[in-house]
Design a protein around this motif. Structure first.
Motif, PDB file in Angstrom:
ATOM      1  N   ILE A   5     -15.500  62.207  -1.368  1.00 16.86           N
ATOM      2  CA  ILE A   5     -14.268  63.170  -1.161  1.00 16.86           C
ATOM      3  C   ILE A   5     -12.860  62.859  -0.853  1.00 16.86           C
ATOM      4  O   ILE A   5     -12.536  62.129   0.234  1.00 16.86           O
ATOM      5  N   ASP A   6     -12.450  62.596  -2.080  1.00 21.24           N
ATOM      6  CA  ASP A   6     -10.462  61.821  -1.633  1.00 21.24           C
ATOM      7  C   ASP A   6     -10.564  60.748  -0.908  1.00 21.24           C
ATOM      8  O   ASP A   6     -10.754  60.564   0.485  1.00 21.24           O
ATOM      9  N   LEU A  21     -17.899  69.046   7.471  1.00 19.85           N
ATOM     10  CA  LEU A  21     -16.902  69.393   6.115  1.00 19.85           C
ATOM     11  C   LEU A  21     -15.911  69.907   7.257  1.00 19.85           C
ATOM     12  O   LEU A  21     -14.831  70.531   7.936  1.00 19.85           O
ATOM     13  N   LEU A  71     -19.690  71.620  -6.890  1.00 17.98           N
ATOM     14  CA  LEU A  71     -18.438  71.126  -6.723  1.00 17.98           C
ATOM     15  C   LEU A  71     -18.056  69.755  -6.976  1.00 17.98           C
ATOM     16  O   LEU A  71     -16.986  68.975  -7.630  1.00 17.98           O
ATOM     17  N   SER A  76     -14.218  68.093  -7.718  1.00 15.43           N
ATOM     18  CA  SER A  76     -14.302  68.008  -6.067  1.00 15.43           C
ATOM     19  C   SER A  76     -14.892  67.056  -5.497  1.00 15.43           C
ATOM     20  O   SER A  76     -14.346  66.546  -4.518  1.00 15.43           O
ATOM     21  N   LEU A  77     -16.217  66.577  -5.791  1.00 17.30           N
ATOM     22  CA  LEU A  77     -16.662  65.280  -5.033  1.00 17.30           C
ATOM     23  C   LEU A  77     -17.169  64.237  -5.693  1.00 17.30           C
ATOM     24  O   LEU A  77     -17.455  64.943  -6.880  1.00 17.30           O
ATOM     25  N   GLU A  78     -17.285  63.450  -5.164  1.00 23.04           N
ATOM     26  CA  GLU A  78     -18.532  62.742  -6.301  1.00 23.04           C
ATOM     27  C   GLU A  78     -19.989  62.568  -5.266  1.00 23.04           C
ATOM     28  O   GLU A  78     -19.809  62.012  -3.662  1.00 23.04           O
TER      29      GLU A  78
END
Length: 83
Positions: A5-6, A21, A71, A76-78
């Motif tokens: 995530i990011d 998170l 997500l 939004s995430l992998e």
């Protein structure tokens, strides 16, 4: 399970990832446990994407894994490793 995530990598069970998170949220005390955080994340997801986000009513782990899948589908995430 391993997700990105990011640029940050999170590894563990779905519940452990969601708990990490939650701990990083602006005010972790706002969500007293992982399950309440997942519910709030779900509501935010629906508002932001206008997509349906059905979570199982069973245990927190299944809810966490399902939320991670939603997500990922929305970008939004992998998911790097499925556990």
């Amino acid at each position: 399970m391993k997700v990105a995530i990011d640029g940050n990598i999170y590894e563990g069970t779905g519940t452990e990832i969601m708990e990490a998170l939650r701990q990083q949220s602006f005010d972790p005390s706002e969500y007293p446990d992982t399950e309440s955080y997942i519910r709030q994340l779900r509501e935010n997801f629906i508002r932001a994407t206008d997509l349906e986000c059905i979570l199982p009513e069973s245990d927190v782990e299944r809810q966490a894994v399902t939320m991670i899948a939603h997500l990922a589908k929305a970008g939004s995430l992998e998911v790097l490793e499925d556990g």
